[in-house]
Write a protein that holds these residues in place. Structure first.
Motif, PDB file in Angstrom:
ATOM      1  N   ALA A 185       0.834  -1.199   0.000  1.00 17.61           N
ATOM      2  CA  ALA A 185       0.000   0.000   0.000  1.00 17.61           C
ATOM      3  C   ALA A 185       0.867   1.247   0.000  1.00 17.61           C
ATOM      4  O   ALA A 185       1.909   1.296   0.661  1.00 17.61           O
ATOM      5  CB  ALA A 185      -0.929   0.021   1.213  1.00 17.61           C
ATOM      6  N   GLN A 186       0.421   2.222  -0.767  1.00 19.27           N
ATOM      7  CA  GLN A 186       1.015   3.556  -0.740  1.00 19.27           C
ATOM      8  C   GLN A 186       0.285   4.338   0.342  1.00 19.27           C
ATOM      9  O   GLN A 186      -0.951   4.377   0.355  1.00 19.27           O
ATOM     10  CB  GLN A 186       0.827   4.230  -2.105  1.00 19.27           C
ATOM     11  CG  GLN A 186       1.755   5.376  -2.387  1.00 19.27           C
ATOM     12  CD  GLN A 186       3.178   4.909  -2.651  1.00 19.27           C
ATOM     13  OE1 GLN A 186       3.387   3.768  -3.026  1.00 19.27           O
ATOM     14  NE2 GLN A 186       4.133   5.783  -2.449  1.00 19.27           N
ATOM     15  N   SER A 187       0.999   4.932   1.266  1.00 18.85           N
ATOM     16  CA  SER A 187       0.364   5.630   2.379  1.00 18.85           C
ATOM     17  C   SER A 187       0.401   7.141   2.193  1.00 18.85           C
ATOM     18  O   SER A 187       1.290   7.671   1.517  1.00 18.85           O
ATOM     19  CB  SER A 187       1.064   5.287   3.703  1.00 18.85           C
ATOM     20  OG  SER A 187       0.891   3.930   4.035  1.00 18.85           O
ATOM     21  N   ASP A 188      -0.560   7.800   2.791  1.00 21.11           N
ATOM     22  CA  ASP A 188      -0.473   9.248   2.953  1.00 21.11           C
ATOM     23  C   ASP A 188       0.523   9.467   4.093  1.00 21.11           C
ATOM     24  O   ASP A 188       0.252   9.148   5.253  1.00 21.11           O
ATOM     25  CB  ASP A 188      -1.838   9.827   3.293  1.00 21.11           C
ATOM     26  CG  ASP A 188      -1.818  11.342   3.373  1.00 21.11           C
ATOM     27  OD1 ASP A 188      -0.998  11.877   4.144  1.00 21.11           O
ATOM     28  OD2 ASP A 188      -2.620  11.990   2.684  1.00 21.11           O
ATOM     29  N   LYS A 189       1.671  10.001   3.729  1.00 25.90           N
ATOM     30  CA  LYS A 189       2.799  10.066   4.665  1.00 25.90           C
ATOM     31  C   LYS A 189       2.454  10.746   5.990  1.00 25.90           C
ATOM     32  O   LYS A 189       2.765  10.240   7.070  1.00 25.90           O
ATOM     33  CB  LYS A 189       3.941  10.805   3.963  1.00 25.90           C
ATOM     34  CG  LYS A 189       5.266  10.814   4.663  1.00 25.90           C
ATOM     35  CD  LYS A 189       6.305  11.456   3.756  1.00 25.90           C
ATOM     36  CE  LYS A 189       7.687  11.396   4.338  1.00 25.90           C
ATOM     37  NZ  LYS A 189       8.692  11.903   3.380  1.00 25.90           N
ATOM     38  N   LYS A 190       1.815  11.892   5.910  1.00 27.98           N
ATOM     39  CA  LYS A 190       1.493  12.639   7.127  1.00 27.98           C
ATOM     40  C   LYS A 190       0.322  12.027   7.871  1.00 27.98           C
ATOM     41  O   LYS A 190       0.297  11.999   9.106  1.00 27.98           O
ATOM     42  CB  LYS A 190       1.225  14.102   6.786  1.00 27.98           C
ATOM     43  CG  LYS A 190       2.469  14.883   6.387  1.00 27.98           C
ATOM     44  CD  LYS A 190       3.490  14.899   7.521  1.00 27.98           C
ATOM     45  CE  LYS A 190       4.756  15.653   7.144  1.00 27.98           C
ATOM     46  NZ  LYS A 190       5.776  15.581   8.224  1.00 27.98           N
ATOM     47  N   ALA A 191      -0.671  11.525   7.132  1.00 26.12           N
ATOM     48  CA  ALA A 191      -1.813  10.902   7.795  1.00 26.12           C
ATOM     49  C   ALA A 191      -1.363   9.675   8.582  1.00 26.12           C
ATOM     50  O   ALA A 191      -1.815   9.444   9.714  1.00 26.12           O
ATOM     51  CB  ALA A 191      -2.873  10.526   6.760  1.00 26.12           C
ATOM     52  N   TYR A 192      -0.461   8.887   7.998  1.00 26.10           N
ATOM     53  CA  TYR A 192       0.071   7.719   8.703  1.00 26.10           C
ATOM     54  C   TYR A 192       0.736   8.153  10.009  1.00 26.10           C
ATOM     55  O   TYR A 192       0.492   7.590  11.080  1.00 26.10           O
ATOM     56  CB  TYR A 192       1.091   6.996   7.822  1.00 26.10           C
ATOM     57  CG  TYR A 192       1.630   5.721   8.440  1.00 26.10           C
ATOM     58  CD1 TYR A 192       1.107   4.487   8.105  1.00 26.10           C
ATOM     59  CD2 TYR A 192       2.676   5.760   9.386  1.00 26.10           C
ATOM     60  CE1 TYR A 192       1.590   3.318   8.684  1.00 26.10           C
ATOM     61  CE2 TYR A 192       3.157   4.605   9.975  1.00 26.10           C
ATOM     62  CZ  TYR A 192       2.613   3.385   9.617  1.00 26.10           C
ATOM     63  OH  TYR A 192       3.083   2.243  10.209  1.00 26.10           O
TER      64      TYR A 192
END
Length: 630
Positions: free
Chosen positions: A98-105
């Motif tokens: 999965a590609q994550s939303d960096k800041k949301a993670y």
């Protein structure tokens, strides 16, 4: 000044992926836990690729989830693209990514830590350890505050004497914009813990609106996401908020509003720019002494080691939904900034690219992990545990897996209880830790399916089935989830037995025989019962996997049974190998250095051969016979 009047059960030093899992595991077991980090705003930061999973790594994240860890659910609820790798090759080798939303993670994980009972999060840089004889008793910080603890888990990542390189430019730090832990290494060396240097790197980040995507190939996510967390054994209301506080956590339904990644290639011009400037690379100029990751090479390494390849594939991956920043997967480098600019702009679609952050290499201290027991406790200092990149690994997933195990075992140590040790035949986490503490590593260690001799048993959907005994024994999941896990395992076992005993009408053999023939292209798929088809997807897939691969899985189990005896033979602590008659001197030295926990672990040490194991087994059994009864 001592901050706490009573010692914490566990102190975690570092708030990266290993530290987060260690802290949550310890606190969820009821231990009074403190997580210290130099910068609270970068807890769980994705310093490099904003993605989780991949081959072997995806299976490992599912194991983390089955053991009560947080990485899987945190990824699912902050992911912006899901892809199941090797989807066309069958269930045995499929891996979620999965590609994550960096800041949301990052923000969701920080919020989870803040809301966790029994866990205190505090911003301070650990500058040293405190000891009593050969036992750690707490930590010192840059605030002139000392914290006492029964156990300490070190998860410092790349920050130990971290030094960043861009060409000949050097800056102290374990990550761009962050600090370097300069004094903690001395504390380890004072305690007799050996340190060495490793290197890793990261590519430039680009401004999305400056890119020409019409010259690239779009890579979409899967319409139906393959999640990392086992949602069927969770209650939906527990995913987005914490009942005790009513606070909503950041996140969205997995698979909604996915974004695309993009593919392009380097050119001959790119290759020429790199070759013309190799002497300016920190890696090739001799500026960096640490060993880099062989399996994730810099662009300089690619053009030197694979000179026959005319081009190399690059992926443009979005860093999140609320940013225009893109990560160039495949273009890690330590070349000077002007060379980076020329190199980037030689790639189709990147001719007008604007760089937001330069690429750089980072060199840092690590502690060779052969200095650890399988529990991840130090052999040199009692009550001290190590997890993550300090053990020589690379990758968020490898760090998180170690962090969870170290956190659990720090609690057990504080309570005087036996440790959690996952066997090589149980999962990738077992392979990871056994490889580290038995063989060590001379380069950043990355998990691959090829490292696991029993990988057919480790399909990603079976992680809950495989980890259930550990989750139950060590209290790693809630009673409600444990009951659901046990019910799921019972359901899977029931349907496997049903398929192997029932016969469909109008054909020879059982349902299982028909399914296996159909899987091999030698027959038609039988019509399956409605009750089975109404099962949750993961349970259905696990049944079909185990039925389809029955012969292969049984062969693996027979091999495991043959090896089980030596895995069960524990080696006495402090055994003097040099005094064992008949044992080769080289083997005795390696055994003394590694101090294996079991005979099975000893058999995997490089340079220790089967005859050495036979001699060792005879010696241990003779010692046991001589030992008087209690």
């Amino acid at each position: 000044m001592l901050f706490n009047s009573l010692p914490y059960d566990v102190i975690i030093c570092g708030g990266g992926h290993a530290g987060c899992e260690a802290a949550l595991a310890a606190a969820r077991m009821g231990a009074n836990t403190l997580l210290l980090t130099g910068n609270i705003d970068t807890v769980a930061a994705m310093s490099c690729n904003p993605a989780i999973g991949g081959q072997a790594k995806g299976q490992m994240v599912r194991e983390i989830d089955a053991l009560g860890g947080e990485m899987g659910i945190n990824t699912d609820l902050t992911a912006i693209q899901f892809r199941l790798l090797n989807e066309s090759k069958g269930l045995a080798v499929q891996s979620p990514r999965a590609q994550s939303d960096k800041k949301a993670y990052q923000f969701r994980m920080k919020h989870t830590l803040e809301l966790q009972p029994n866990l205190q999060l505090f911003q301070a840089t650990v500058t040293g350890l405190t000891f009593a004889k050969d036992r750690v008793t707490g930590v010192q910080t840059n605030l002139d505050l000392e914290f006492a603890a029964h156990t300490v888990v070190v998860t410092t990542g790349t920050f130990l004497r971290g030094l960043m390189h861009i060409g000949t430019n050097k800056n102290e730090g374990g990550r761009m914009g962050d600090f370097s832990a300069k004094t903690l290494s001395a504390s380890f060396e004072q305690a007799g813990i050996e340190l060495q240097r490793l290197k890793t790197g990261t590519p430039p980040r680009l401004l999305g609106r400056s890119l020409d995507f019409s010259k690239m190939t779009e890579q979409r996510g899967d319409e139906a996401p393959t999640c990392f967390a086992f949602h069927e054994t969770r209650q939906d209301e527990h995913l987005f908020h914490v009942e005790q506080t009513g606070e909503d956590r950041l996140g969205w339904q997995p698979g909604t509003n996915q974004v695309s990644c993009w593919m392009t290639y380097t050119t001959e011009e790119t290759a020429q720019i790199v070759r013309d400037n190799l002497a300016k690379s920190a890696m090739y100029s001799g500026e960096i002494q640490g060993t880099g990751p062989r399996y994730c090479p810099s662009i300089e390494d690619k053009f030197v080691r694979f000179a026959d390849k005319p081009r190399h594939l690059l992926f443009l991956e979005p860093e999140g939904r609320s940013t225009n920043e893109y990560y160039i997967n495949g273009l890690s480098t330590s070349l000077p900034f002007d060379v980076q600019m020329a190199m980037v702009r030689s790639v189709p679609g990147l001719e007008q690219a604007q760089l937001l952050r330069p690429a750089y290499a980072v060199e840092y201290d690590f502690a060779p992990p052969t200095q650890l027991f399988p529990s991840l406790e130090s052999k040199k200092v009692e009550n001290l545990f190590f997890a993550g990149q300090i053990n020589g690994t690379s990758g968020y997933e490898e760090a998180a897996a170690q962090g969870l195990i170290a956190g659990v075992n720090a609690v057990h140590k504080a309570r005087g209880e036996p440790p959690l040790v996952i066997g090589r035949a149980e999962g990738y986490i077992g392979v990871l830790i056994d490889d580290l503490v038995t063989k060590g590593t001379k380069e950043p260690y990355r998990m691959f399916t090829s490292r696991a001799e029993h990988r057919l048993l480790f399909n990603h959907g079976s992680a809950e089935n495989r980890m259930l005994p550990h989750a139950r024994e060590h209290g790693l999941v809630s009673p409600a989830r444990l009951a659901r896990m046990e019910a799921k395992v019972a359901t899977v076992d029931h349907w496997i037995e049903w398929f192997e005993s029932k016969r469909p009408g109008g054909g020879q053999g059982t349902f299982g025989d028909r399914i296996r023939r159909a899987s091999q292209g030698d027959g038609e798929w039988p019509e399956l019962p409605t009750d089975f088809q109404n099962l949750p997807t993961e349970s259905r897939q696990e049944v079909l996997y185990r039925v389809s691969y029955k012969g292969y899985l049984e062969r693996e189990q027979r091999q495991i049974a043959k090896l089980a005896n030596i895995e069960k033979v524990q080696i006495p602590v402090g055994l003097d190998y040099l005094q064992i008659k008949g044992l080769r001197h080289e083997s005795a030295q390696k055994l003394a250095e590694t101090q294996p926990f079991t005979l099975g672990q000893a058999s995997r040490i490089s340079g220790v051969n089967p005859s050495d194991i036979s001699i060792l087994l005879i010696f241990i059994e003779a010692q046991r016979r001589r030992k008087p009864p209690a």
